[in-house]
Design a protein around this motif. Sequence first.
Motif, mmCIF file in Angstrom:
data_model
loop_
_atom_site.group_PDB
_atom_site.id
_atom_site.type_symbol
_atom_site.label_atom_id
_atom_site.label_comp_id
_atom_site.label_asym_id
_atom_site.label_seq_id
_atom_site.Cartn_x
_atom_site.Cartn_y
_atom_site.Cartn_z
ATOM 1 N N HIS A 143 0.839 -1.201 0.000
ATOM 2 C CA HIS A 143 0.000 0.000 0.000
ATOM 3 C C HIS A 143 0.876 1.253 0.000
ATOM 4 C CE1 HIS A 143 -3.448 2.500 0.659
ATOM 5 N NE2 HIS A 143 -3.038 2.893 1.853
ATOM 6 N N LEU A 144 0.595 2.176 -0.899
ATOM 7 C CA LEU A 144 1.269 3.456 -1.074
ATOM 8 C C LEU A 144 2.665 3.332 -1.689
ATOM 9 C CD1 LEU A 144 0.292 5.363 2.204
ATOM 10 C CD2 LEU A 144 -0.845 5.385 -0.009
ATOM 11 N N SER A 145 2.974 2.184 -2.231
ATOM 12 C CA SER A 145 4.268 2.037 -2.892
ATOM 13 C C SER A 145 4.216 2.617 -4.305
ATOM 14 C CB SER A 145 4.679 0.567 -2.949
ATOM 15 O OG SER A 145 3.742 -0.184 -3.705
ATOM 16 N N GLU A 146 5.384 2.975 -4.824
ATOM 17 C CA GLU A 146 5.492 3.480 -6.185
ATOM 18 C C GLU A 146 5.576 2.297 -7.156
ATOM 19 O OE1 GLU A 146 8.716 6.169 -6.578
ATOM 20 O OE2 GLU A 146 8.030 7.503 -4.978
ATOM 21 N N PRO B 166 -2.910 10.424 -0.396
ATOM 22 C CA PRO B 166 -3.078 9.372 0.613
ATOM 23 C C PRO B 166 -3.732 9.891 1.883
ATOM 24 C CG PRO B 166 -0.771 10.001 0.386
ATOM 25 C CD PRO B 166 -1.506 10.638 -0.744
ATOM 26 N N TYR B 167 -3.645 11.190 2.118
ATOM 27 C CA TYR B 167 -4.345 11.806 3.240
ATOM 28 C C TYR B 167 -4.696 13.227 2.823
ATOM 29 C CZ TYR B 167 0.541 13.070 3.907
ATOM 30 O OH TYR B 167 1.827 13.477 3.704
ATOM 31 N N GLN B 168 -5.886 13.675 3.208
ATOM 32 C CA GLN B 168 -6.364 14.997 2.828
ATOM 33 C C GLN B 168 -5.895 16.083 3.788
ATOM 34 O OE1 GLN B 168 -7.953 15.384 -0.120
ATOM 35 N NE2 GLN B 168 -7.647 13.181 -0.370
ATOM 36 N N ILE B 169 -5.614 15.712 5.033
ATOM 37 C CA ILE B 169 -5.167 16.665 6.049
ATOM 38 C C ILE B 169 -3.799 16.235 6.540
ATOM 39 C CG2 ILE B 169 -5.697 17.722 8.270
ATOM 40 C CD1 ILE B 169 -8.603 17.163 7.813
#
Length: 237
Positions: free
Chosen positions: A71-74, A206-209
Amino acid sequence: MATQSIKNAIKNDHPGVYLGQVLWWSVWLLVVFSGLVLSHWQWQRAAEKQQLLLQQQQADSSVNPHLEPAHLSEVILTGQFLNSHSLWLDNRTLNGQVGVALLTPFVDVAGRLWLIDRGFVNTQGKRGTLDQHIPAEQSRLVVIHGIWQTLNDTDTGFVLDDKPEGKRIPRIDLVYWPEATYHFSGVLHLQVNSQGLDERQRWWRPYQITPDKHLGYSLQWFLLAAVALVFAIVGRR
């Protein structure tokens, strides 16, 4: 003994005063408690976002991976877009604009299918057709680079009506492509395209805040609780 008798007499003669004190402290202590709970929640959210940021920084890059990416890897893929199977993720927002995101299946050189988020299109809230924004089919291979998001129940989002409206879909879910069998359950959010295609804006994060904002909100709620406590003490006196 005499002092206690006087207090009891005052309480019996003025029950409204006693009830007023109970109501006063009940309301203000509830405000203080709510502020502390919200402050702690924002503090936890900051820690979670910091961990997510660290996870993204430590994730390795994968080139045409055979195993499911982290998850969240390039991820870098070589293959072709299946443009005719494109759908639009409805009700996206970016910098105050309302629009959609283009989702297209992608087949890599090993024959595996991937779902690609190709970016944001501003529709200004209009519900007209979007076929003119879908790229034409091409036979050449392209190299794409993006951030992999593993899908689960929380990622796909909760909607009251999950039926598509034409080519618009309410959430990211592979069930909207029943003709395809995907190797992994996720979506690749496009970042770079070596051929210069897909110059749409990148709406997904991946995160809005950010963690800093969560810490700021935590401090605000803590200060609100402190002010409420001081006001309750001073105001009652």
